[in-house]
Motif scaffolding. Structure first.
Motif, PDB file in Angstrom:
ATOM      1  N   LEU A 144       0.828  -1.197   0.000  1.00 32.38           N
ATOM      2  CA  LEU A 144       0.000   0.000   0.000  1.00 32.38           C
ATOM      3  C   LEU A 144       0.867   1.253   0.000  1.00 32.38           C
ATOM      4  CD1 LEU A 144      -2.844  -1.065   2.439  1.00 32.38           C
ATOM      5  CD2 LEU A 144      -3.052  -0.561   0.007  1.00 32.38           C
ATOM      6  N   ARG A 145       2.052   1.168   0.552  1.00 30.01           N
ATOM      7  CA  ARG A 145       2.950   2.316   0.489  1.00 30.01           C
ATOM      8  C   ARG A 145       3.330   2.611  -0.955  1.00 30.01           C
ATOM      9  NH1 ARG A 145       8.256   2.325   0.040  1.00 30.01           N
ATOM     10  NH2 ARG A 145       9.443   4.208   0.549  1.00 30.01           N
ATOM     11  N   ASP A 146       3.597   1.550  -1.703  1.00 24.38           N
ATOM     12  CA  ASP A 146       3.891   1.769  -3.118  1.00 24.38           C
ATOM     13  C   ASP A 146       2.679   2.342  -3.835  1.00 24.38           C
ATOM     14  OD1 ASP A 146       6.404   0.819  -2.732  1.00 24.38           O
ATOM     15  OD2 ASP A 146       5.945  -1.225  -3.388  1.00 24.38           O
ATOM     16  N   LEU A 147       1.494   1.913  -3.432  1.00 22.75           N
ATOM     17  CA  LEU A 147       0.276   2.448  -4.033  1.00 22.75           C
ATOM     18  C   LEU A 147       0.194   3.959  -3.821  1.00 22.75           C
ATOM     19  CD1 LEU A 147      -2.560   2.119  -5.313  1.00 22.75           C
ATOM     20  CD2 LEU A 147      -3.418   1.678  -3.012  1.00 22.75           C
ATOM     21  N   LEU A 148       0.583   4.413  -2.616  1.00 24.00           N
ATOM     22  CA  LEU A 148       0.541   5.840  -2.329  1.00 24.00           C
ATOM     23  C   LEU A 148       1.519   6.617  -3.197  1.00 24.00           C
ATOM     24  CD1 LEU A 148       0.347   5.773   1.588  1.00 24.00           C
ATOM     25  CD2 LEU A 148      -1.518   5.919  -0.056  1.00 24.00           C
ATOM     26  N   LEU A 149       2.626   5.957  -3.588  1.00 23.44           N
ATOM     27  CA  LEU A 149       3.644   6.646  -4.388  1.00 23.44           C
ATOM     28  C   LEU A 149       3.331   6.623  -5.884  1.00 23.44           C
ATOM     29  CD1 LEU A 149       6.914   5.448  -2.611  1.00 23.44           C
ATOM     30  CD2 LEU A 149       5.885   7.719  -2.511  1.00 23.44           C
ATOM     31  N   VAL A 150       2.407   5.744  -6.276  1.00 19.75           N
ATOM     32  CA  VAL A 150       2.137   5.611  -7.711  1.00 19.75           C
ATOM     33  C   VAL A 150       1.702   6.935  -8.305  1.00 19.75           C
ATOM     34  CG1 VAL A 150       0.513   4.622  -9.368  1.00 19.75           C
ATOM     35  CG2 VAL A 150       1.694   3.143  -7.751  1.00 19.75           C
ATOM     36  N   ARG A 151       0.746   7.615  -7.621  1.00 21.97           N
ATOM     37  CA  ARG A 151       0.242   8.860  -8.187  1.00 21.97           C
ATOM     38  C   ARG A 151       1.293   9.966  -8.121  1.00 21.97           C
ATOM     39  NH1 ARG A 151      -4.699  11.223  -6.172  1.00 21.97           N
ATOM     40  NH2 ARG A 151      -4.709   9.969  -4.283  1.00 21.97           N
ATOM     41  N   VAL A 152       2.160   9.916  -7.095  1.00 17.14           N
ATOM     42  CA  VAL A 152       3.242  10.906  -7.031  1.00 17.14           C
ATOM     43  C   VAL A 152       4.199  10.710  -8.201  1.00 17.14           C
ATOM     44  CG1 VAL A 152       5.176  11.785  -5.669  1.00 17.14           C
ATOM     45  CG2 VAL A 152       3.057  11.082  -4.527  1.00 17.14           C
ATOM     46  N   GLU A 153       4.530   9.452  -8.457  1.00 17.05           N
ATOM     47  CA  GLU A 153       5.496   9.160  -9.510  1.00 17.05           C
ATOM     48  C   GLU A 153       4.924   9.392 -10.903  1.00 17.05           C
ATOM     49  OE1 GLU A 153       6.504   5.201  -8.485  1.00 17.05           O
ATOM     50  OE2 GLU A 153       7.925   5.793  -6.904  1.00 17.05           O
TER      51      GLU A 153
ATOM     52  N   SER B 279      -1.396  12.543   5.853  1.00 13.85           N
ATOM     53  CA  SER B 279      -0.042  12.351   6.379  1.00 13.85           C
ATOM     54  C   SER B 279       0.576  11.046   5.896  1.00 13.85           C
ATOM     55  CB  SER B 279      -0.072  12.373   7.908  1.00 13.85           C
ATOM     56  OG  SER B 279      -0.941  11.375   8.411  1.00 13.85           O
ATOM     57  N   LEU B 280      -0.253  10.047   5.552  1.00 12.91           N
ATOM     58  CA  LEU B 280       0.309   8.793   5.052  1.00 12.91           C
ATOM     59  C   LEU B 280       1.078   9.013   3.748  1.00 12.91           C
ATOM     60  CD1 LEU B 280      -2.573   6.236   5.717  1.00 12.91           C
ATOM     61  CD2 LEU B 280      -0.315   6.276   6.785  1.00 12.91           C
ATOM     62  N   VAL B 281       0.554   9.896   2.891  1.00  8.46           N
ATOM     63  CA  VAL B 281       1.253  10.177   1.635  1.00  8.46           C
ATOM     64  C   VAL B 281       2.557  10.914   1.927  1.00  8.46           C
ATOM     65  CG1 VAL B 281       1.083  11.282  -0.615  1.00  8.46           C
ATOM     66  CG2 VAL B 281      -0.950  10.283   0.433  1.00  8.46           C
TER      67      VAL B 281
ATOM     68  N   VAL C 135      -1.815  19.440  -6.528  1.00 11.40           N
ATOM     69  CA  VAL C 135      -3.150  19.648  -5.955  1.00 11.40           C
ATOM     70  C   VAL C 135      -4.204  18.952  -6.812  1.00 11.40           C
ATOM     71  CG1 VAL C 135      -4.899  21.379  -5.380  1.00 11.40           C
ATOM     72  CG2 VAL C 135      -2.495  21.793  -4.821  1.00 11.40           C
ATOM     73  N   GLY C 136      -4.037  19.028  -8.143  1.00 10.40           N
ATOM     74  CA  GLY C 136      -4.983  18.363  -9.025  1.00 10.40           C
ATOM     75  C   GLY C 136      -4.976  16.864  -8.854  1.00 10.40           C
ATOM     76  N   ALA C 137      -3.814  16.320  -8.524  1.00 12.22           N
ATOM     77  CA  ALA C 137      -3.713  14.874  -8.280  1.00 12.22           C
ATOM     78  C   ALA C 137      -4.113  14.514  -6.850  1.00 12.22           C
ATOM     79  CB  ALA C 137      -2.296  14.395  -8.558  1.00 12.22           C
ATOM     80  N   ASN C 138      -4.534  15.517  -6.102  1.00  9.72           N
ATOM     81  CA  ASN C 138      -4.963  15.296  -4.712  1.00  9.72           C
ATOM     82  C   ASN C 138      -3.827  14.798  -3.823  1.00  9.72           C
ATOM     83  OD1 ASN C 138      -7.134  15.905  -3.175  1.00  9.72           O
ATOM     84  ND2 ASN C 138      -8.013  13.846  -3.209  1.00  9.72           N
ATOM     85  N   ILE C 139      -2.621  15.243  -4.151  1.00  8.96           N
ATOM     86  CA  ILE C 139      -1.461  14.930  -3.309  1.00  8.96           C
ATOM     87  C   ILE C 139      -1.303  16.013  -2.252  1.00  8.96           C
ATOM     88  CG2 ILE C 139       1.017  14.506  -3.273  1.00  8.96           C
ATOM     89  CD1 ILE C 139      -0.608  12.373  -4.722  1.00  8.96           C
TER      90      ILE C 139
END
Length: 1020
Positions: free
Chosen positions: A278-287, A350-352, A331-335
């Motif tokens: 799930l941590r990798d899942l959180l990074l997918v949208r960042v990456e 905070s998890l992200v 912000v558009g990606a909701n990060i």
């Protein structure tokens, strides 16, 4: 700044949480009715705590409440002191500026430690130092501020992310939850439950708050499958595919945040089981963001919970258009999302942020912290003024640059101390000690003493020109540890410091550290602190006067007053006053004068001592020397009580309570409540005394006040006839006082109560053993306040036991020892002359030589005093003597009747059951009518029958009273030993006693089997 952007991962529909919202709304209704509410909201990361708080806050606002939100701020691994409270108070100031100003009026200077903006309205009064009660004073003022603001309107204070809270914030929250009593106030705090591991600092606080009945804890669980489906429907604005709902529910396990992330991933064309982590899942949208947006996200992740836009721009070093485009993408990606104040950015969850931060390389993290620090140094206005010093220290520390970090950390420690955030000050000073050896010599040479550490000599010379030393840091850390309650850490620091000083040849510094160890050892119940004070005294012997020297002498005098009062303590106090005056140490002077005045009263110079105590009280209050003033509100009434002037003590104690509350002096407040209970007991206001003890227990933090409270409860219970409760409280008092720090004022009352309980339970030999132990230890001069009642209790035990076979042995020796012990005890004031006459009458009665005249003298002495219970007891004893006098006539009987009427009225009013029973029994045996005693106090013609005993049980009790065993009883009454045992058990149950000895004592006290119907014994 940015305009509206799409946030499609958040459901506009609030899902579930009906029960939790009902609980919160019910609490809001109670708060609106004037009953303060305290709630804890816990749940794992991403479960929906913030969303629930937002929904509740919105609903509360619709109902007319004022909502103030505050969040714990994390900078790297550091929390800002009091950050959530500062934010919440700032929000209240925006919403209710006039009301907050009015509520803070007169205390702006202290409250500015939490809300710096209040300093603008400060009147410029005398700044208070950093004392033992500094943090407590701030806490008390904060609680009263919130209560005043919420007096006429409902106020909701919501504090988020308590798992990041600094120690000072945790302590303040605990104080609020314990002490809020009035106002339309609701305090709600949230925390991440899955972060609270066994050693997490929040864990002890949660355990403490769980024990408070006024605190409700809400545990927020995960969504079920139906709720997950509704959440996805809200995100998609359409009904989702059931199979996809099943898949996301299984993958997210009902965690609301992961449901959002998985729903977005599925919507974007990715499989919901995209990764195994799930941590990798959180990074997918960042990456998936552009490189510049990813870079901005990494910068924000390392900057803290919230990063101001101007600071971010300085660190990112991007063109403004490029920065805005990068921010728009995040912000558009909701990060990221705009911070509540609108002047910065924070991660939506905070998890992200944690996932992005954990993905940083070690060198990358150090470089980012350096950039933050350099930007902040170049332009300090980039962050709020009250955060600037702390954040700069954190950035330089995590940049791993000792040359920059050491001065910054020291500046931050001064700021923390200025806010009474002593736990954070200690942490920062420990960092400074960690950095000390790695910082360049030139940097260390430029440093100066960081703050004032009480009377510690900063450099032994001019602090303006002499560099800061490592020992100076240790001194600061030792004081911070003591003030913050981290006393074990402080003890370790003082031990290391004294080890370093062994070869230094610096007696003043060494003496100062020894004094610190003495205080810490006593606070930790590790000893009485005398070896440490003796070491300090030896180090300063023969040295010129100095503040350290005066402080050592004052500490020695104070210790001696409590533990070994007498001439040596008097001399030490005089020298402390003299030295303090010579070096201009006003606070030490007043403290030593207070000690000297108390010793004057104890040594017989009563009026001069009381006048000096009153003068010290008046001057310290006027001069704002709060620590000594608080102590004077303990010592002055205590001295008045010790000389029998209880009525004068009460109003001073009541004033002292107001003073102690105002300045948050919990320890002093506990002692004042205890002293008030003692004086009220003396004055015959026992119900009020009980209430005072209860209030003392609510504020008692340390073992000594708790021991005093238990002692008072034991005395009250015994006087009211509850021997079992008195025994329990006696044991509790001994546990609180311990065996390592023994003082006469603590152990002598316990010895007296132990003698009384043992005598009441028929354990005369145990009572005598306790007395002989006390006599063997000897009585110090000036302890007559406790010695007279102790000797009197022993004499009463002897008179109560007349006629018991076990009592005749050694009685003459015991009585002689009591007489000899009483000879040197002071009788310089009326109350102790009265006790001396009472003791003399008891001893003569025990010898068989007593006369009514002996008791008349005692009654006459007590009639001049405000001690109704003692007067009632000696009146009962005089009546007993008059009725037992073979030469007495009708006049003596009439006098005895009136004495018993008076004693019975007092016993009835006080609820003093043993005295009331003794008075009623004496009247019944003498065939006197006490018309003023209510009928329910009348003793039946046959007291044995009134106890519910059968004729056979009467016979058995008679033999038990004579000391017979079950076998001897069986032989005497021609029954089996087993039957005798059954009778004895039934008797113990009916009498409400625990053993044969107590049953025999009760039968003897009530004279159930007297040889002469007019031969009676003592009242107690």
């Amino acid at each position: 700044m940015l305009g509206n952007v799409e946030t499609r991962s958040v459901s506009p529909v609030f899902v579930g949480r009906t029960g939790e919202l009902d609980t919160l709304n019910e609490a809001l209704a109670r708060a609106a009715a004037g009953e303060p509410q305290a709630l804890l909201l816990g749940g794992e990361a991403g479960v929906g705590k913030t969303r629930l708080v937002e929904e509740f806050a919105t609903a509360a606002c619709r109902r007319g409440a004022v909502v103030a939100l505050g969040g714990c701020v994390e900078i790297g691994a550091d929390g800002l002191p009091f950050a959530p409270f500062s934010t919440a108070l700032r929000a209240l100031r925006r919403e209710l500026p006039a009301e907050l100003s009015a509520a803070a009026a007169g205390q702006e200077e202290e409250l500015a430690r939490l809300l710096p903006e209040l300093a603008e309205a400060a009147t410029g009064g005398r700044a208070r130092g950093h004392d033992e009660e500094g943090m407590a004073r701030l806490f008390e003022l904060t609680a009263r501020l919130l209560e005043r603001v919420a007096a006429d309107r409902t106020v909701v204070v919501a504090l988020e992310d308590l798992h990041w809270a600094d120690a000072s914030t945790r302590h303040l929250l605990a104080y609020l939850f314990r002490t809020l009593r009035t106002g339309r106030l609701l305090v709600l705090a949230t925390y991440r439950a899955d972060d609270i591991h066994r050693r997490h600092p929040l864990r002890p606080l949660l355990a403490e708050l769980d024990r408070l009945r006024t605190v409700r804890r809400i545990e927020l669980g995960r969504f079920n499958r139906q709720e997950v489906g509704r959440q996805i429907a809200g995100i998609r604005a359409a009904e989702p595919d059931p199979a996809q709902v099943d898949e996301i529910f299984e993958r997210s396990d009902g965690n609301a945040f992961f449901v959002e992330e998985l729903a977005v991933a599925a919507h974007d064309g990715c499989r919901s089981s995209l990764t195994d982590s799930l941590r990798d899942l959180l990074l997918v949208r960042v990456e998936s963001l552009p490189e510049s947006a990813q870079r901005v996200a990494r910068i924000v992740a390392e900057g803290g919970s919230t990063v101001e836009y101007r600071l971010l721009a300085a660190v990112a070093r991007l063109a403004e258009d490029d920065l805005i485009e990068a921010l728009r993408a995040t912000v558009g990606a909701n990060i990221l999302q705009a911070a509540p104040g609108g002047d910065g950015y924070r991660f939506r969850h905070s998890l992200v942020r944690e996932a992005v931060g954990d993905d940083l390389l070690p060198g990358e993290r150090s470089r980012l912290n350096r950039r933050y620090a350099e930007a902040l140094e170049a332009d300090p206005t980039l962050v709020p003024a009250d955060q600037r010093v702390m954040r700069l220290a954190s950035y330089w520390y995590h940049a791993h640059d000792p040359a920059k970090a050491l001065p910054a950390v020291l500046d931050a420690s001064v700021a923390a101390r200025g806010r009474h955030a002593h736990s954070e000050q200690l942490r920062l000073l420990e960092r400074a000690m960690e950095l000390w050896d790695t910082a360049p010599d030139a940097v260390r040479a430029a440093l100066r003493p960081v703050d004032y550490t009480e009377v510690y000599p900063p450099c032994g010379c001019d602090p303006e020109t002499t560099p800061l030393r490592y020992l100076d840091l240790m001194a600061e850390a030792a004081v911070a540890g003591r003030l913050s309650g981290e006393r074990e850490r402080a003890l370790k620091i003082t031990k290391r410091a004294l080890h370093l000083l062994e070869d230094e040849g610096d007696p003043l510094r060494a003496a100062w550290f020894w004094v610190q160890r003495s205080v810490l050892v006593r606070h930790q119940a590790r000893g009485d602190g005398w070896p440490e004070l003796a070491a300090a005294q030896e180090l300063v012997r023969g040295l010129p006067p100095s503040e350290v020297h005066a402080e050592v002498l004052a500490q020695v005098a104070g210790w001696s007053m409590v533990h070994v009062p007498g001439p040596d303590a008097y001399v030490a106090a005089e020298r402390a006053v003299e030295y303090a005056r010579m070096v201009g140490a006003r606070e030490i002077e007043m403290d030593a004068r207070l000690t000297l005045a108390g010793l004057m009263v104890a040594s017989g110079d009563v009026e001069a001592g009381l006048a000096e105590l009153a003068e010290v009280n008046e001057r310290t209050v006027d001069e704002g020397i709060t620590t000594v003033a608080g102590r004077s509100y303990v010592n002055l009434p205590s001295s008045l009580e010790s000389v029998g002037r209880s009525r004068e003590a009460v109003p001073i104690l009541e004033t002292g309570l107001v003073y102690a509350k105002k300045f948050g002096q919990f320890d002093k407040e506990a002692w004042i409540w205890g002293n008030l209970a003692e004086s009220l007991f003396t004055l015959g206001r026992w119900d009020e005394a009980t209430e005072a003890v209860t209030k003392a227990e609510l504020v008692s933090r340390r073992t000594k006040p708790r021991g005093f409270n238990a002692t008072l409860r034991a005395e009250l219970a015994f006087a009211r006839g509850d021997v079992a409760e008195a025994r329990r409280q006696l044991a509790a008092a001994r546990d609180h006082f311990g065996t390592l720090d023994v003082a006469p004022q603590h152990h002598q009352p316990l010895e007296r109560i132990e003698i009384q309980i043992a005598a009441a339970e028929g354990r005369l030999l145990d009572a005598r053993a306790t007395l002989e132990q006390a006599l063997d230890s000897g009585f110090r001069p000036g302890t007559q306040f406790d010695v007279w009642p102790l000797l009197l209790a022993a004499a009463v035990a002897e008179t109560q036991s007349i006629g018991l076979p076990v009592a005749d042995t050694d009685r003459p020796k015991i009585l002689d020892r009591i007489r000899e012990a009483a000879k040197p005890v002071a009788t310089n004031v009326p109350v102790w002359r009265a006790h001396e006459r009472w003791l003399r009458a008891e001893l003569l009665h025990a010898d068989g030589r007593g006369t009514p005249d002996d008791w008349s003298e005692a009654v006459e002495a007590f009639e001049c005093l405000d001690r109704p219970y003692d007067l009632a007891r000696v009146r009962h004893r005089l009546a007993e003597a008059l009725l037992s006098d073979s030469d007495g006539g009708d006049d003596e009987r009439d006098r005895a009747t009136e004495l018993l009427r008076l004693a019975a009225a007092v016993a009835e009013h006080l609820g003093a059951r043993p005295l009331a029973d003794s008075v009623a029994l004496l009247a019944q045996r003498a065939r006197l009518t006490l018309t003023r005693v209510p009928a329910r106090r009348a003793v039946p013609a046959d007291p044995v029958e009134a106890l519910g005993l059968t004729s056979r049980e009467r016979d058995v009790l008679r033999l038990v009273s004579a000391g017979r065993t079950n076998r001897q009883i069986a032989e005497k009454l021609f029954i089996s030993p087993k039957t005798a045992s059954v009778h004895v058990s039934n008797i113990l149950g009916k009498l409400g006693v625990s053993g044969r000895g107590e049953a025999a004592a009760l039968a003897h006290r009530l004279e159930l089997f007297p040889p002469d119907p007019l031969t009676v014994r003592s009242a107690r």
